[in-house]
Design a protein around this motif. Structure first.
Motif, PDB file in Angstrom:
ATOM      1  N   TYR A   1       0.844  -1.193   0.000  1.00 29.84           N
ATOM      2  CA  TYR A   1       0.000   0.000   0.000  1.00 29.84           C
ATOM      3  C   TYR A   1       0.878   1.243   0.000  1.00 29.84           C
TER       4      TYR A   1
ATOM      5  N   TYR B   1      -8.630  -2.149  14.243  1.00 31.23           N
ATOM      6  CA  TYR B   1      -9.147  -3.083  13.243  1.00 31.23           C
ATOM      7  C   TYR B   1      -9.770  -4.326  13.861  1.00 31.23           C
TER       8      TYR B   1
ATOM      9  N   SER C   1      -7.698  -9.094   4.919  1.00 28.16           N
ATOM     10  CA  SER C   1      -6.454  -8.700   4.258  1.00 28.16           C
ATOM     11  C   SER C   1      -6.197  -9.709   3.159  1.00 28.16           C
TER      12      SER C   1
ATOM     13  N   PHE D   1       0.653 -10.219   4.272  1.00 25.68           N
ATOM     14  CA  PHE D   1       0.509  -9.963   5.700  1.00 25.68           C
ATOM     15  C   PHE D   1      -0.602  -8.994   6.055  1.00 25.68           C
TER      16      PHE D   1
HETATM   17  C1  LIG Z   1      -2.702  -3.666   6.899  1.00 23.97           C
HETATM   18  C2  LIG Z   1      -1.482  -3.494   6.135  1.00 23.97           C
HETATM   19  C3  LIG Z   1      -0.754  -2.323   6.231  1.00 23.97           C
HETATM   20  C4  LIG Z   1      -1.157  -1.198   7.145  1.00 23.97           C
HETATM   21  O1  LIG Z   1      -2.389  -0.667   6.737  1.00 23.97           O
HETATM   22  P1  LIG Z   1      -3.111   0.483   7.574  1.00 23.97           P
HETATM   23  O2  LIG Z   1      -4.500   0.457   7.060  1.00 23.97           O
HETATM   24  O3  LIG Z   1      -2.372   1.726   7.248  1.00 23.97           O
HETATM   25  O4  LIG Z   1      -2.990   0.127   8.999  1.00 23.97           O
HETATM   26  C5  LIG Z   1       0.380  -2.210   5.461  1.00 23.97           C
HETATM   27  N1  LIG Z   1       0.786  -3.187   4.624  1.00 23.97           N
HETATM   28  C6  LIG Z   1       0.093  -4.339   4.498  1.00 23.97           C
HETATM   29  C7  LIG Z   1       0.573  -5.382   3.548  1.00 23.97           C
HETATM   30  C8  LIG Z   1      -1.057  -4.525   5.260  1.00 23.97           C
HETATM   31  O5  LIG Z   1      -1.741  -5.669   5.114  1.00 23.97           O
END
Ligand SMILES: *Cc1c(COP(=O)(O)O)cnc(C)c1O
Ligand code: SF4
Length: 441
Positions: free
Chosen positions: A127, A317, A361, A440
């Motif tokens: 992200y 979350y 996720s 992850f």
């Molecule tokens: C959840 C996650 C994050 C962090 O996401 P936020 O919504 O900013 O807490 C970053 N990288 C990955 C791969 C994730 O699954």
């Protein structure tokens, strides 16, 4: 209290184990030959209610249960247990493990970033704003959760190729990518590292004049499994000093704490640890998956969120359990997870409603179940991306056919007779060439 860990070779020394029958002990031995098992004296003395066996949620959280293996796998594991031939034994165990979908984690190439032509092992960048970093000394935990999707690395069937001790490369990558505002240290549990080791990872981020880096986050379950880490371990003062140093350098420090049950929030130990952390200027945000046999109960969630706020933490979350390991044992259908989320959300005040979920996720991003609706005569799930492989997907509601049994995004099909979701083509394009699968949390 001094930390003492228990695993399959010494757990029968736990005094309270007397309350288990010989048969129950053998079941633990058999299942733990396949799935990782580690607990500790804080968990056994302060969190598990031994009168509540075998249903105690913290017992189930850290002790392998027979039903975590499907009957066919349990039979095989039992056979291996009675086999004298070591080679045959390990072949059977390996076969079972391979059938448990050990790599939803093909944390393969898809999310491993490159600096120039060089891959940054031990990092993931999925992200836009946030990069994950897996310090190599932080790839274990104070106890293991029986549901954990990182189980392959704890059993040694997948190597720790996702870990890194090369923080210089991370710094360089951050310099090249000023859109990244967050570094999230994860594991395992980075809090198993001694403070002077953690310092080697964090200090370069503070000293390198990275103005684009705003937030340092540390994912940890230590507040649940070993809160003493923050006040009575011998290097606790140095750890707290390091936290203060982060704040002093002008960066925000967020402890991303993992709690699964309100029991973990009710000890004197955890409240003392939280106080110490907050005093450094760090904030604590909390997260957990929703799981059968542990916390599939709106009362547990509303107690968790209220108690977290009472102690000064911020609910963040609620996740859906992943498709690996003992998922059949833990999984909660999306429809039920949404119902539990909503009941709990309704029963707490607005100050606890910083939490978002239930969220998966998964390959395309973090997908939240926003609702169950009837639209144009069709019952649907309303979903949206909280995070997306493409930032443009974020926040856009979309619809899937309602299915009371769906437990993961791969079970969902588009509503209204449409052939694909709005992101499907683009996702496939991104995946072409890359290795598939999930990553992850
Ligand atoms: C959840 C996650 C994050 C962090 O996401 P936020 O919504 O900013 O807490 C970053 N990288 C990955 C791969 C994730 O699954
Ligand atoms: S969920 Fe976190 S604390 Fe639990 S075993 Fe997995 S990595 Fe360790």
């Amino acid at each position: 209290m001094h930390y003492k860990s228990y695993s399959s070779n010494n757990f029968t020394k736990i005094p309270q184990i007397e309350s288990l029958s010989a048969g129950q002990i053998r079941e633990i031995e058999i299942v733990s030959s396949v799935l990782p098992f580690k607990t500790n004296n804080y968990v056994t003395e302060k969190l598990i209610n031994w009168e509540n066996l075998p249903f105690d949620p913290i017992f189930v959280l850290t002790f392998p249960q027979k039903e975590m293996l499907k009957p066919r796998h349990y039979e095989l594991a039992e056979k291996a247990y009675h086999t004298k031939d070591l080679k045959e034994k390990s072949a059977i165990i390996k076969q079972i493990r391979m059938e448990l979908n050990p790599h939803p984690a093909g944390q393969t190439d898809l999310n491993v970033p490159k600096s120039g032509e060089e891959k940054l092992q031990g990092t993931q960048h999925k992200y836009r704003q946030t990069v994950l970093f897996f310090p190599s000394q932080g790839q274990t935990c104070h106890a293991y959760c029986t549901f954990c999707f990182r189980w392959p690395q704890f059993t040694g069937i997948s190597e720790l190729k996702f870990s890194s001790n090369e923080v210089d490369k991370l710094v360089k990558y951050l310099e090249e990518n000023p859109q990244i505002t967050d570094v999230l240290f994860t594991g395992g549990d980075p809090m198993v590292m001694r403070a002077h080791i953690l310092r080697k990872y964090i200090e370069p981020l503070l000293e390198s004049n990275l103005t684009s880096l705003k937030n340092i986050r540390i994912g940890t379950k230590a507040l649940g499994y070993w809160p003493q880490r923050f006040y009575s371990d011998s290097d606790a003062p140095e750890l707290l000093k390091l936290f203060k140093q982060v704040k002093k350098s002008g960066k925000h420090l967020a402890i991303m704490a993992h709690f699964n049950h309100n029991v973990e929030l009710e000890t004197e130990e955890v409240s003392q640890a939280v106080k110490k952390i907050l005093k450094t200027g760090a904030v604590i945000r909390t997260q957990s998956p929703i799981m059968e046999h542990i916390n599939n109960d709106s009362g547990v969630w509303s107690k968790m969120w209220s108690k977290q706020v009472e102690l000064g933490m911020i609910p963040y979350y609620m996740f859906i359990a992943r498709n690996t390991g003992a998922q059949h044992y833990f999984s909660v259908p999306l429809s039920i997870a949404f119902q539990k989320y909503r009941e709990a959300y309704q029963s707490v005040s607005g100050i606890c409603r910083t939490v978002r979920g239930p969220s998966m996720s998964c390959l395309p991003g973090k997908v939240q179940v926003l609702g169950i609706n009837e639209i144009a005569g069709e019952k649907v799930f309303t979903l949206r991306f909280i995070q997306g492989r493409n930032p443009d997907w974020i926040g856009k509601p979309f619809f899937a056919k309602f299915d009371p049994k769906a437990i993961w995004y791969t079970d969902l099909v588009p509503a209204f007779g449409e052939e694909k979701f709005f992101f499907t083509d683009e996702l496939n394009k991104m995946l072409a060439g890359g290795d598939e699968e999930d990553d992850f949390e």
